[in-house]
Design a protein around this motif. Structure first.
Motif, short mmCIF file in Angstrom:
data_model
loop_
_atom_site.label_atom_id
_atom_site.label_comp_id
_atom_site.label_asym_id
_atom_site.label_seq_id
_atom_site.Cartn_x
_atom_site.Cartn_y
_atom_site.Cartn_z
N GLU A 37 34.99 -79.05 -9.87
CA GLU A 37 34.47 -78.22 -10.96
C GLU A 37 35.14 -76.85 -10.99
O GLU A 37 35.32 -76.27 -12.08
CB GLU A 37 32.95 -78.11 -10.84
N GLU A 38 35.57 -76.36 -9.83
CA GLU A 38 36.25 -75.05 -9.78
C GLU A 38 37.54 -75.05 -10.59
O GLU A 38 37.98 -74.01 -11.05
CB GLU A 38 36.58 -74.69 -8.32
N ILE A 39 38.18 -76.21 -10.74
CA ILE A 39 39.43 -76.24 -11.50
C ILE A 39 39.22 -76.78 -12.91
O ILE A 39 40.18 -77.12 -13.61
CB ILE A 39 40.53 -77.01 -10.76
N GLY A 40 37.96 -76.88 -13.33
CA GLY A 40 37.71 -77.09 -14.75
C GLY A 40 37.36 -78.49 -15.20
O GLY A 40 37.33 -78.75 -16.40
N TYR A 41 37.09 -79.36 -14.25
CA TYR A 41 36.65 -80.72 -14.62
C TYR A 41 35.18 -80.87 -14.28
O TYR A 41 34.64 -80.11 -13.49
CB TYR A 41 37.50 -81.77 -13.91
N ASP A 42 34.54 -81.82 -14.88
CA ASP A 42 33.11 -82.00 -14.67
C ASP A 42 32.83 -83.30 -13.93
O ASP A 42 33.46 -84.32 -14.17
CB ASP A 42 32.37 -82.04 -16.02
N VAL A 43 31.83 -83.21 -13.06
CA VAL A 43 31.33 -84.40 -12.37
C VAL A 43 29.90 -84.61 -12.85
O VAL A 43 29.05 -83.75 -12.63
CB VAL A 43 31.35 -84.21 -10.84
N PRO A 44 29.63 -85.70 -13.56
CA PRO A 44 28.28 -85.91 -14.07
C PRO A 44 27.28 -86.06 -12.94
O PRO A 44 27.58 -86.69 -11.92
CB PRO A 44 28.40 -87.20 -14.89
N THR A 45 26.11 -85.45 -13.10
CA THR A 45 25.05 -85.60 -12.11
C THR A 45 24.30 -86.90 -12.41
O THR A 45 24.12 -87.25 -13.57
CB THR A 45 24.06 -84.42 -12.16
N ALA A 46 23.88 -87.57 -11.37
CA ALA A 46 23.10 -88.79 -11.47
C ALA A 46 23.54 -89.77 -10.40
O ALA A 46 24.68 -89.79 -10.02
CB ALA A 46 23.22 -89.51 -12.81
#
Ligand code: 9UX
Length: 68
Positions: free
Chosen positions: A59-68
């Motif tokens: 996430e620090e480099i701008g991508y998202d990891v969906p929670t779940a």
């Protein structure tokens, strides 16, 4: 050795792939990271590293990891 697979949102090109693999490889305790652009996933081989630390590196480099 443990293996964690995370979904990643936003990786579209080979530079994205390289960036995510590089960011994860710099996390202490991570041996290797391989992105599949087709599957929108990264598989990480690591020692005892909290999942959240892997997520943060992505996430620090701008991508998202969906929670779940
Ligand atoms: Mo190229 Mo990947 O701009 O974001 S690095 S799509």
């Amino acid at each position: 050795m443990k293996e964690t697979t995370l979904s990643v949102i936003g990786m579209t090109c080979n530079h994205c792939k390289a960036s995510v693999e590089s960011a994860l490889s710099e996390v202490e305790g991570v041996q290797h990271a391989t992105v599949s652009l087709e599957q929108n996933q990264v598989t990480v081989q690591h020692e005892d590293v909290p999942r959240e630390r892997l997520v943060d590196a992505i996430e620090e480099i701008g991508y998202d990891v969906p929670t779940a």
